[in-house]
Design a protein around this motif. Structure first.
Motif, short mmCIF file in Angstrom:
data_model
loop_
_atom_site.label_atom_id
_atom_site.label_comp_id
_atom_site.label_asym_id
_atom_site.label_seq_id
_atom_site.Cartn_x
_atom_site.Cartn_y
_atom_site.Cartn_z
N VAL A 42 0.32 -12.20 -11.30
CA VAL A 42 0.13 -10.85 -10.78
C VAL A 42 0.39 -9.88 -11.93
O VAL A 42 1.45 -9.91 -12.56
CB VAL A 42 1.10 -10.54 -9.62
N VAL A 43 -0.59 -9.02 -12.20
CA VAL A 43 -0.46 -8.02 -13.26
C VAL A 43 -0.48 -6.63 -12.62
O VAL A 43 -1.37 -6.33 -11.81
CB VAL A 43 -1.61 -8.14 -14.28
N ASN A 80 -0.98 3.36 -8.95
CA ASN A 80 -0.56 1.99 -9.23
C ASN A 80 -1.74 1.05 -9.05
O ASN A 80 -2.53 1.19 -8.10
CB ASN A 80 0.56 1.56 -8.26
N LEU A 81 -1.84 0.09 -9.93
CA LEU A 81 -2.92 -0.90 -9.91
C LEU A 81 -2.31 -2.29 -9.96
O LEU A 81 -1.42 -2.57 -10.76
CB LEU A 81 -3.85 -0.70 -11.10
N ARG A 82 -2.77 -3.17 -9.06
CA ARG A 82 -2.30 -4.56 -9.05
C ARG A 82 -3.51 -5.49 -9.16
O ARG A 82 -4.50 -5.33 -8.44
CB ARG A 82 -1.52 -4.87 -7.77
N LEU A 83 -3.40 -6.45 -10.07
CA LEU A 83 -4.47 -7.41 -10.31
C LEU A 83 -3.97 -8.82 -10.04
O LEU A 83 -2.82 -9.15 -10.36
CB LEU A 83 -4.97 -7.31 -11.76
N TYR A 84 -4.85 -9.64 -9.46
CA TYR A 84 -4.54 -11.05 -9.20
C TYR A 84 -5.63 -11.89 -9.87
O TYR A 84 -6.47 -12.49 -9.21
CB TYR A 84 -4.50 -11.32 -7.70
N PRO A 85 -5.63 -11.93 -11.23
CA PRO A 85 -6.74 -12.56 -11.95
C PRO A 85 -6.83 -14.06 -11.73
O PRO A 85 -7.93 -14.61 -11.63
CB PRO A 85 -6.44 -12.22 -13.41
#
Length: 526
Positions: free
Chosen positions: A349-350, A339-344
């Protein structure tokens, strides 16, 4: 116009109306920070103060003064919302807290708004003067919680089931000797149905074990008795011993051994089970673990698995978590799951995930035929890939889009995608969603619409959840399946609470199905 589009437009009007209602409920009025702090203070005093202080030192759990500086707000939110889920995910901080304080933090069922208010209050108190505890720390403590469950259900044939369950948890701590005893178990009595042999009772010990921490300032803990083992490839219930030692702040090891707890469906004789996990931390931003499990059954090798698990927060806007497990007996990979979580950017939240499971390797050692390759399909494999994006477009109003693809080697593939919108205003949380399932069979071709609302005030919480599924083609003369669920709970005192849940549904397999659940929780702390 295609049939699917006609169905879509049929749902579209209701979906838009509900969406507009939610957005306007957020736009017209918002909770002030002062009000949020006051609400959070009430929650802390009513719930959190039983086990925590703000500047008064350790109690049952850690001192929470300055906790918003030590932990990320997102981690605090997830931890308060569902601590058990965070622990089961293998989170390093959660495991450290559990080992240090031995008693698991319960989930108090707080709403999103209540959790936000609590965190706001904790943040406001980080510079407040410390208020020490006047009472001395108890040398001996007893915590007892009794959970009474009464379940009523009626199926399509008119048969009624009314089991009564009692789940009792007890924790005894001798702080002077750093010893503690933990136990929990089920007592069951079915008030309606009777087995062929006339029995009604269903009793079972979940765990009953003794813990010892010989060194106070170093994470070293020994457990003896029936207890649960989580970590790496292990997710077991054993009668035996285990130990975890954080040798240095960044390196540790856990070991366990004993006899697996057998179920009614397991007719084999379990001889032994043992294994462990070695982990390495990189400050507080990453952890990697290697694990091993070996089980002998009927004096023969029954299971032998190895695994690697990783968690990392290498950048402020990126988080990675995953695991890979290998079956040494079948010489095949059981599972890959990442699992990958991004906070660009702020408020966005992606998430992305991918997993692959080989059923031959995953279910080669089973005790129930329903969980075997013969049931799922020999040589079956499943790959799941997808992601989601959550954007807070207004104060506590979130728009979500998600997509998941299920790809089975033998049964074909299916796509599940859609969108949802949710909002919280004061103590009311509402949401609606619309999703499409597009698979290879008639049961996997449908539109799914959902709406829910949760309201909290004082010690009362009420929730209503409704789901409707419209199939492209009728199944057993039914084109619409639905489920309506209502829950109401109330905390009478800090030690006594009750909950009532009612569920009514209709689907292609059941003309109608009704379920009711009543739960009473009584606690004792001395």
């Amino acid at each position: 116009m295609t049939k699917n589009l006609k169905i879509f437009y049929k749902f579209k009007k209701s979906f838009l109306i509900l969406s507009i209602i939610i957005v306007f409920s957020v736009l017209f009025g918002s909770e002030s920070k002062a009000s949020s702090v006051e609400n959070g203070k009430g929650i802390f005093e009513h719930i959190c103060s039983r086990c925590h202080t703000l500047g008064g030192g350790l109690k049952v759990g850690p001192d929470l003064k300055g906790v918003t500086d030590k932990r990320e707000k997102k981690w605090l939110f997830n931890w308060i919302s569902n601590p058990e889920k965070v622990v089961e995910s293998g989170d390093a901080i959660a495991e450290e807290l559990l080992l240090k304080y031995t008693i698991k933090m319960p989930s108090h069922g707080l709403s999103t708004d209540e959790i936000s208010s609590l965190i706001t209050y904790l943040e406001s108190q980080k510079l407040a003067p410390a208020v020490p505890i006047k009472e001395e720390k108890k040398e001996f403590e007893i915590n007892l919680v009794s959970n009474t469950y009464f379940l009523y259900s009626e199926n399509v044939e008119g048969k009624k089931f009314a089991p009564l369950y009692e789940y009792v948890e007890m924790d005894v701590k001798d702080n002077k000797r750093r010893l503690s005893f933990h136990s929990a178990g089920w007592l069951g009595y079915d008030l309606s149905t009777v087995k062929a042999d006339g029995e009604r009772e269903r009793d079972e010990f979940t765990y009953a074990y003794l813990s010892y921490r010989p060194i106070e300032d170093r994470i070293l803990i020994f457990n003896l008795g029936r207890h649960l083992i989580f970590g790496g490839v292990a997710s077991e219930q054993i009668d035996g011993a285990s130990a975890r030692w954080e040798i240095i702040p960044s390196t540790g090891i856990s070991l366990y051994g004993g006899v697996p707890v057998e179920t009614e469906d397991d007719k084999r004789k379990s001889d032994s089970i043992y294994g462990g996990r070695i982990f390495q931390k990189i400050e507080r931003r990453a952890e990697i673990g290697i694990s091993y499990l070996k089980e002998n059954n009927d004096s023969e090798s029954y299971r032998e698995e190895m695994g690697i698990d990783v968690w990392g927060f290498p950048l402020q806007w990126l988080e990675l978590q995953g695991q890979s497990f290998y079956n040494n007996i079948t010489d095949g990979w059981i599972e890959h799951s990442y699992n990958l979580r991004l906070y660009p950017i702020k408020r966005l939240v992606v998430s992305a995930f991918v997993s692959h499971t080989d059923y031959n390797d995953a279910f080669s050692a089973t005790t129930i035929s329903a969980f075997s390759p013969d049931y799922f399909g020999i040589d079956e494999r499943m790959t799941k890939i997808g992601g989601s994006a959550d954007y807070e477009f207004w104060n506590k109003a979130v728009l979500t889009g998600d997509y998941t693809n299920y790809d089975y080697k033998l049964q074909g593939s299916a796509d599940y995608f859609g969108a949802s919108i949710s909002a919280t205003r004061y103590s009311l949380k509402t949401g609606v969603s619309l999703h499409r399932m597009n698979g290879s069979s008639d049961r996997l071709k449908y539109w799914e619409a959902r709406g829910y609302a949760v309201k909290s005030f004082a010690g009362l919480k009420a929730a209503l959840d409704a789901i409707n599924i419209h199939y492209d083609r009728t199944i057993n003369d039914l084109s619409n399946a639905y489920s309506i669920n209502g829950t109401i709970s109330y905390g009478f005192t800090r030690y006594l609470s009750a909950m009532l849940n009612l569920d009514y549904g209709k689907n292609p397999d059941f003309t109608h199905e009704f379920k009711g659940l009543f739960k009473l929780v009584l606690g004792l702390n001395k």
